[in-house]
Motif scaffolding. Sequence first.
Motif, PDB file in Angstrom:
ATOM      1  N   CYS A 167      84.950  84.787 -25.179  1.00  5.40           N
ATOM      2  CA  CYS A 167      86.381  85.417 -25.206  1.00  5.40           C
ATOM      3  C   CYS A 167      87.177  84.408 -25.971  1.00  5.40           C
ATOM      4  CB  CYS A 167      86.657  85.737 -23.746  1.00  5.40           C
ATOM      5  SG  CYS A 167      85.862  86.773 -22.962  1.00  5.40           S
ATOM      6  N   CYS A 170      88.754  84.780 -29.591  1.00  7.19           N
ATOM      7  CA  CYS A 170      89.968  85.267 -29.757  1.00  7.19           C
ATOM      8  C   CYS A 170      91.075  84.922 -28.747  1.00  7.19           C
ATOM      9  CB  CYS A 170      89.912  86.859 -29.605  1.00  7.19           C
ATOM     10  SG  CYS A 170      89.001  87.589 -30.611  1.00  7.19           S
ATOM     11  N   HIS A 171      90.728  84.263 -27.754  1.00 10.54           N
ATOM     12  CA  HIS A 171      91.817  83.739 -26.738  1.00 10.54           C
ATOM     13  C   HIS A 171      91.781  82.344 -26.475  1.00 10.54           C
ATOM     14  CE1 HIS A 171      93.047  87.965 -25.456  1.00 10.54           C
ATOM     15  NE2 HIS A 171      91.652  88.404 -25.409  1.00 10.54           N
ATOM     16  N   SER A 210      95.032  98.591 -29.039  1.00  6.67           N
ATOM     17  CA  SER A 210      94.414  97.185 -28.827  1.00  6.67           C
ATOM     18  C   SER A 210      93.131  97.066 -29.778  1.00  6.67           C
ATOM     19  CB  SER A 210      94.154  97.047 -27.461  1.00  6.67           C
ATOM     20  OG  SER A 210      93.499  95.854 -27.377  1.00  6.67           O
ATOM     21  N   MET A 212      91.339  94.472 -29.176  1.00  6.95           N
ATOM     22  CA  MET A 212      90.327  93.894 -28.113  1.00  6.95           C
ATOM     23  C   MET A 212      89.067  94.883 -28.112  1.00  6.95           C
ATOM     24  SD  MET A 212      90.540  91.910 -24.722  1.00  6.95           S
ATOM     25  CE  MET A 212      89.098  92.109 -23.377  1.00  6.95           C
TER      26      MET A 212
HETATM   27  C1  HEC Z   1      88.169  90.492 -31.194  1.00 11.26           C
HETATM   28  C2  HEC Z   1      89.107  89.706 -30.468  1.00 11.26           C
HETATM   29  C3  HEC Z   1      89.078  89.640 -29.014  1.00 11.26           C
HETATM   30  C4  HEC Z   1      88.043  89.395 -28.251  1.00 11.26           C
HETATM   31  C5  HEC Z   1      86.555  89.068 -28.629  1.00 11.26           C
HETATM   32  C6  HEC Z   1      88.533  89.341 -26.811  1.00 11.26           C
HETATM   33  N1  HEC Z   1      89.719  89.862 -26.719  1.00 11.26           N
HETATM   34 FE1  HEC Z   1      91.036  89.957 -25.119  1.00 11.26          FE
HETATM   35  N2  HEC Z   1      92.536  90.549 -26.364  1.00 11.26           N
HETATM   36  C7  HEC Z   1      92.564  90.734 -27.674  1.00 11.26           C
HETATM   37  C8  HEC Z   1      93.840  91.243 -28.186  1.00 11.26           C
HETATM   38  C9  HEC Z   1      94.097  91.512 -29.497  1.00 11.26           C
HETATM   39  C10 HEC Z   1      94.594  91.524 -26.928  1.00 11.26           C
HETATM   40  C11 HEC Z   1      96.086  92.117 -26.915  1.00 11.26           C
HETATM   41  C12 HEC Z   1      95.937  93.587 -27.035  1.00 11.26           C
HETATM   42  C13 HEC Z   1      95.446  93.919 -25.752  1.00 11.26           C
HETATM   43  O1  HEC Z   1      96.242  93.784 -24.554  1.00 11.26           O
HETATM   44  O2  HEC Z   1      94.576  94.759 -25.499  1.00 11.26           O
HETATM   45  C14 HEC Z   1      93.695  90.969 -25.935  1.00 11.26           C
HETATM   46  C15 HEC Z   1      94.214  91.261 -24.667  1.00 11.26           C
HETATM   47  C16 HEC Z   1      93.597  90.748 -23.585  1.00 11.26           C
HETATM   48  C17 HEC Z   1      94.105  90.825 -22.040  1.00 11.26           C
HETATM   49  C18 HEC Z   1      95.417  91.277 -21.615  1.00 11.26           C
HETATM   50  C19 HEC Z   1      96.298  90.176 -21.559  1.00 11.26           C
HETATM   51  C20 HEC Z   1      97.624  90.605 -21.126  1.00 11.26           C
HETATM   52  O3  HEC Z   1      97.998  90.248 -19.969  1.00 11.26           O
HETATM   53  O4  HEC Z   1      98.449  91.208 -21.977  1.00 11.26           O
HETATM   54  C21 HEC Z   1      93.049  90.036 -21.382  1.00 11.26           C
HETATM   55  C22 HEC Z   1      93.099  89.880 -19.932  1.00 11.26           C
HETATM   56  C23 HEC Z   1      92.086  89.584 -22.130  1.00 11.26           C
HETATM   57  N3  HEC Z   1      92.284  90.228 -23.481  1.00 11.26           N
HETATM   58  C24 HEC Z   1      90.680  89.235 -21.816  1.00 11.26           C
HETATM   59  C25 HEC Z   1      89.817  89.113 -22.727  1.00 11.26           C
HETATM   60  C26 HEC Z   1      88.549  88.507 -22.130  1.00 11.26           C
HETATM   61  C27 HEC Z   1      88.464  88.012 -20.779  1.00 11.26           C
HETATM   62  C28 HEC Z   1      87.563  88.678 -23.033  1.00 11.26           C
HETATM   63  C29 HEC Z   1      86.144  88.421 -23.071  1.00 11.26           C
HETATM   64  C30 HEC Z   1      85.143  89.150 -22.314  1.00 11.26           C
HETATM   65  C31 HEC Z   1      88.356  89.222 -24.437  1.00 11.26           C
HETATM   66  N4  HEC Z   1      89.662  89.369 -23.997  1.00 11.26           N
HETATM   67  C32 HEC Z   1      87.870  89.250 -25.623  1.00 11.26           C
HETATM   68  C33 HEC Z   1      91.535  90.367 -28.451  1.00 11.26           C
HETATM   69  C34 HEC Z   1      90.014  89.963 -28.234  1.00 11.26           C
END
Ligand code: HEC
Length: 319
Positions: A167, A170-171, A210, A212
């Motif tokens: 994760c 991206c984060h 999104s 993600m």
């Molecule tokens: C390819 C890039 C990418 C990956 C890999 C990814 N994310 Fe995300 N994530 C994003 C993006 C862009 C957003 C903002 C849009 C949304 O809220 O969906 C986001 C949003 C989130 C949010 C919401 C945050 C909020 O409170 O608004 C969480 C929690 C999160 N990710 C957790 C994870 C976790 C845990 C993993 C691994 C399992 C992960 N992400 C993998 C791109 C990614």
Amino acid sequence: MSDWHEAYRRRYKEAKERGVSFFPYAVVKDVFMALLVLCALSYLAIHFGAGLEDVADPTDTTYNPRPEWYFLFMFQALKAFPGNLEPLAAVILPGVVVTLLFFLPFLDRGPKRHPFDRPLITGLGVLGLLMVSYLTYAGAKAPLLNPVVERDPVVESGARLYRDLNCAYCHRIGRKGGGVGPELDRVAPQETEEWLIKHFRDPRSVTPGSTMPQLHLLDDEVKALAAYMKSLGGGEPYSPEAPKLFAANCAVCHKIGKEGGEVGPDLSLIGSARDKAYIRRYVTDPALVNPSSAMPNFKDQLTGTQIEDIARYLSSLGR
Ligand code: HEC
Ligand code: HEC
């Protein structure tokens, strides 16, 4: 002692006269011993195993670094060599000892083999062993640097999933990771658990458009990740001892909730105004922060670990 010598010489002479050959007699002894050791090791490996710790995590502030027991003596010895003297204890001294051991057959050329006939070498050896034993004991007894915190296994497995699923590509958590998605320790703890779970099942169901990826995780995995996200907002965890330490040392003067004295300020919401570092400094020595302070200092009453624990507890109040 000389009896022992006599007996040994006699046995040696007899054996030599009988002409016991290396193969198979000596080899059998060797093989038997090796087999015994192998059995003992296999037994230990099957029944006890070697526990592995979690992958190193630079954002974890509760980790208590400890070497395995057989390195505790070095761990302890290092403490006697502060700062730039450390290489002396870590590299040079062990190097000298190993070099001496290497040259031992050349240094100790006496023909006698019994330990009592070689008081200098035997004495040094015993002294070394005693030192290592003492340092191992002292190292095992040394206080831990961080408060011992019970870890929630669900949160732990969430943290592991976070690493395994990359994760951090991206984060960011604790400023470490990529910048494609939001900084999770800032935003994610504010979401409800239901929102997080829905988001992990399908990000687009709660955040239209999104980018993600949908991860297709098991229910338990989704829950673990959500628990890990929620845990990020809680500040650094404190041990169950922290509130007790507060009750014993601070409650005469300070209130938390309805309990406590009135000499000092009410600390029920202290975490909303002061951070951990401030509280830690204040408790260690109030005069450093506030020269006219009426509060006693605790740097001699409490250990650094206990003060850290209290500071974590107080900084979590009112957040
Ligand atoms: C390819 C890039 C990418 C990956 C890999 C990814 N994310 Fe995300 N994530 C994003 C993006 C862009 C957003 C903002 C849009 C949304 O809220 O969906 C986001 C949003 C989130 C949010 C919401 C945050 C909020 O409170 O608004 C969480 C929690 C999160 N990710 C957790 C994870 C976790 C845990 C993993 C691994 C399992 C992960 N992400 C993998 C791109 C990614
Ligand atoms: C003898 C009474 C007394 C005891 C015991 C005491 N304090 Fe205090 N404390 C005070 C007083 C009075 C103040 C107000 C400012 C000052 O005089 O330093 C204070 C201030 C503080 C502050 C600063 C608050 C702020 O907003 O700046 C913190 C934090 C604090 N105390 C924590 C503790 C903790 C933790 C303990 C126990 C380890 C403790 N105190 C024990 C009397 C006490």
